[in-house]
Design an enzyme around this catalytic site. Structure first.
Site, short mmCIF file in Angstrom:
data_model
loop_
_atom_site.label_atom_id
_atom_site.label_comp_id
_atom_site.label_asym_id
_atom_site.label_seq_id
_atom_site.Cartn_x
_atom_site.Cartn_y
_atom_site.Cartn_z
N SER A 1 0.83 -1.19 0.00
CA SER A 1 0.00 0.00 0.00
C SER A 1 0.87 1.25 0.00
CB SER A 1 -0.94 -0.05 1.21
OG SER A 1 -2.00 0.85 1.06
N ASP B 1 -8.97 -4.23 -5.88
CA ASP B 1 -8.42 -3.64 -4.65
C ASP B 1 -9.18 -2.35 -4.35
OD1 ASP B 1 -6.78 -2.13 -2.79
OD2 ASP B 1 -5.12 -3.44 -3.30
N HIS C 1 -7.42 -5.86 -0.36
CA HIS C 1 -6.30 -4.93 -0.46
C HIS C 1 -4.99 -5.68 -0.39
CE1 HIS C 1 -4.07 -1.31 -0.29
NE2 HIS C 1 -3.87 -1.28 1.02
#
Length: 550
Positions: free
Chosen positions: A264, A490, A518
Site C-alpha cells: 500500500s 483492490d 487490499h
C-alpha cells in the site's frame, strides 16, 4: 472515515497498524489499514494458515494505463551516488541490537531532522528485526513496510514475520523500521483519545452551513493540535525523508543494496527509494501499488472508485445469500445502503457503549470491511443489526479502522497519516466551496462513497505546514527489476495505479491478481506468493504481465 489510508495489508497477518493503515486519506485518498489514501494497513490473512493454491491466467491487461485526471508530473531525480560528507557520521553509526518484544531484537539510530541542514538537530528512529534462522544461504536484510502512512513496521514485523515463506525467513533478517513520525520513531502527536472520539464522529457529508462549519472547525482543531504537540517535526515527515532514512539503515545493516517488501503506502515509499537511489535497489516488491503521478484530487477520486468497485463485489456476493441485509439485487443493495446512511445521519444509533454510531462512523465501518473478504461476514452481521437499530457492529468496524483500543486509546497512526499526506502533496481543496464544486465528479466515480471522500480531502487545506512534495513519476533508471503487484478489485489502491507505476519504472514487472481485497502477496495465492518468493530468493523476476487467478 476521516482519513483514507491506502493502508497496507500485512503478509499473513491482519494489518491493524490504514485496519490497518489509512490510505493517503487526507491528501491522496490512500488507512487503512490503508485508511483511504494507505495504510494503514489493511487486514490480511491468518499467519497460521497454509498457502492456498493459485494459478496463472491471462492478464486483464499488463500495459501501463495512466489514470484519467492526473496532473502533469515531473520525474523524480536520483540523488548523487556518493554519500555527502555532511552525512558521513550518520552512515558511520554502529547499531546495538537488544532483545525486545518476545524474541525480536530492537535498535535505535540517529538521522538528521532536516537533510538539507544536517547540523540542525537529530531525531531518533527505531528498527526491529527477526534474525535469519540460518536454514538458507543468507542474502541480507529484508525491510518491510505495511503501509499507511502511519503504520508501524515494528508492530507489523512482530505480527507477520512468522507468516513469511520459510525460505525467505532463512535467507533474510526481516527488519521493520518505523518511519520518522510513526510509532517508536519520534512519533507525531495530535489529539487526546477523548478528542479523537469526537473527531471520528463528526459529520463528513455536511447538509447545511452549520454542519459545514462544524467539519471545518474539526479539521482546524486537528491541525492546530498537531502543530502545538509536534512542532518542527511536522515539516520533516515526508516520504522523501523517510526514504533517505531507509538508505541510512541499509548502510548500517551492512547491505550494499536495499531488499524491501512494501504494501500500500509502502509502495510509494519503496518507489521513492528506487527513484532516489536506483543503483542501490536490490529486490523490491511493491504490493498494492500507489501512483505517485496523481495529484490529491485525482488520487482521492480514483480511490473512491476503488471502494465503489469493492462494494459492488461485496453486494454481488451478499445478495446471493439467505438473509442478506441489503436485499436480493445489487441495485437494491446500493439503495438500502444509502437509505441506512441517511437514517443514521438523521438519528445516530445506540450501541452497547455510551457512544452512538454516527453516519461518519457507519461509513467508516463499511469502508473497513472492503479491505478484505474475511471481513464480509462481519459486515453482513453489522448491517443486519444496524437496520434493526443497533450500531454496535458498525462502530466496532469503525474503531478497527482507526485502531482504537478497547480502553479507548488511539495509536499515532492517524496523526502520522495526516502529517505525511499533507506534506507529500499540495492540498486537494482550500475551502468548502472547492469541495462542493468537486462533489459531482466524486459521486460519478463512486455513488456511495464519493461525497464522503471529497469532503475528507479538505483536511489538508488547514494544515499548518506547506507541502514539500508534488506529483511525480518514478523511472528509477538503471535499477534492478522491481516487482509491482496489483489486485484487480483492490478497494484502497485501484488496479490502474499498479499498471501506471509498473509502466513508469524502467525495470518494472507487473503481477496482476484477479481477486478482491487490499494487496495480494501473503494472502495465500500460490501463484502470487510463488512468483514473489522466487524473486526474493533467486533474484529472478517474473515476466511482466504475469496474471494470477483467484
Amino acid at each position: 472515515m476521516r482519513a483514507v489510508r491506502p493502508t497496507g495489508a500485512p503478509v499473513a497477518a491482519p494489518d491493524r497498524s490504514r485496519s490497518a493503515v489509512r490510505l493517503r486519506a487526507v491528501a491522496v485518498a490512500g488507512a487503512v489499514t490503508g485508511l483511504l489514501l494507505g495504510g494503514c494497513s489493511a487486514p490480511g490473512a491468518d499467519p497460521t494458515s497454509p498457502p492456498a493454491s493459485g494459478s496463472a491466467s491471462a492478464p486483464p491487461s499488463s500495459s501501463a494505463r495512466p489514470v484519467a485526471g492526473a496532473a502533469p508530473a515531473t520525474p523524480l531525480e536520483p540523488l548523487p551516488a556518493g554519500i555527502p560528507a555532511a552525512l558521513a557520521g550518520y552512515y558511520g553509526q554502529k547499531l546495538s541490537w537488544q532483545s525486545c518484544d518476545a524474541g525480536f531484537e530492537c535498535t535505535t539510530f540517529k538521522v538528521p531532522l532536516d537533510y538539507a541542514n544536517p547540523g540542525g538537530g537529530d531525531i531518533s528512529l527505531t528498527a526491529a528485526r527477526r534474525p535469519s534462522d540460518g536454514s538458507s544461504k543468507r542474502i541480507g536484510s529484508l525491510l518491510l513496510n505495511p503501509g499507511g502512512p502511519g503504520g508501524s513496521a515494528v508492530e507489523y514485523l512482530e505480527a507477520a514475520a512468522g507468516g513469511y515463506d520459510t525460505g525467505v525467513r532463512g535467507a533474510y533478517d526481516l527488519v521493520g523500521l518505523d518511519p520518522r513520525g510513526v510509532g517508536r520513531s519520534s512519533p507525531v502527536g495530535c489529539l487526546s483519545s477523548e478528542r479523537m472520539d469526537a473527531y471520528t464522529a463528526v459529520d463528513i457529508t455536511p447538509d447545511d452551513q452549520a454542519e459545514t462549519d462544524a467539519l471545518v472547525k474539526s479539521d482546524q482543531e486537528f491541525a492546530d493540535a498537531c502543530r502545538q504537540t509536534s512542532g518542527a517535526l511536522l515539516g520533516h515527515v515526508s516520504t522523501v525523508e523517510a526514504a533517505r532514512d531507509m538508505d541510512v539503515l541499509r548502510a548500517l545493516l551492512g547491505d550494499d543494496q536495499l531488499h524491501y517488501v512494501g504494501k500500500s503506502y509502502g509502495t510509494y515509499l519503496g518507489a521513492t527509494y528506487a527513484g532516489l537511489f536506483p543503483a542501490r535497489v536490490g529486490r523490491l516488491v511493491l504490493d498494492g501499488a500507489m501512483d505517485p503521478s496523481l495529484d490529491s484530487v485525482a488520487g482521492n477520486r480514483t480511490q473512491a472508485g476503488g471502494f465503489e468497485t469493492a462494494w459492488a463485489a461485496f453486494a454481488k456476493d451478499c445478495v446471493k445469500r439467505d438473509g442478506c441485509p441489503v436485499g436480493t439485487t445489487e441495485q437494491q443493495a446500493g439503495e438500502r445502503l444509502d437509505a441506512l446512511f441517511k437514517s443514521i445521519d438523521a438519528q445516530p444509533l445506540a450501541t452497547d457503549s455510551d457512544r452512538r454510531l454516527t453516519e461518519s462512523q457507519a461509513t467508516t465501518g463499511v469502508i473497513e470491511a472492503m479491505y478484505a473478504e474475511f471481513l464480509w461476514p462481519e459486515l453482513r452481521s453489522a448491517l443486519t443489526d444496524a437496520r434493526a437499530g443497533d450500531g454496535t457492529g458498525l462502530l466496532k468496524l469503525s474503531d478497527s479502522y482507526y485502531n482504537r483500543a478497547d480502553d479507548g486509546s488511539y495509536p499515532n497512526l492517524m496523526f502520522a497519516n495526516m502529517a505525511v499526506n499533507c506534506l507529500d502533496l499540495p492540498a486537494a481543496f482550500a475551502a468548502p466551496a472547492d469541495v462542493q464544486r468537486a462533489v459531482p465528479d466524486f459521486e460519478q466515480a463512486s455513488p456511495h462513497f464519493g461525497r464522503d471522500m471529497a469532503w475528507m480531502a479538505l483536511a489538508c487545506g488547514y494544515w499548518p505546514v506547506a507541502a514539500t512534495g508534488a506529483p511525480h513519476t518514478v523511472r528509477a533508471a538503471g535499477a534492478a527489476p522491481i516487482v509491482v503487484v496489483g489486485t484487480v478489485r483492490d478497494p484502497a489502491t485501484p488496479y490502474a495505479w499498479a499498471q501506471s507505476l509498473a509502466g513508469q519504472l524502467e525495470s518494472g514487472r507487473l503481477i496482476t491478481y484477479d481477486g478482491d481485497g487490499h494487496t495480494a502477496y501473503g494472502r495465500h495465492n500460490a501463484c502470487v506468493d510463488g512468483a514473489v518468493n522466487r524473486y526474493l530468493l533467486t533474484g529472478q523476476a517474473p515476466d511482466n504481465g504475469l496474471s494470477c487467478a483467484k
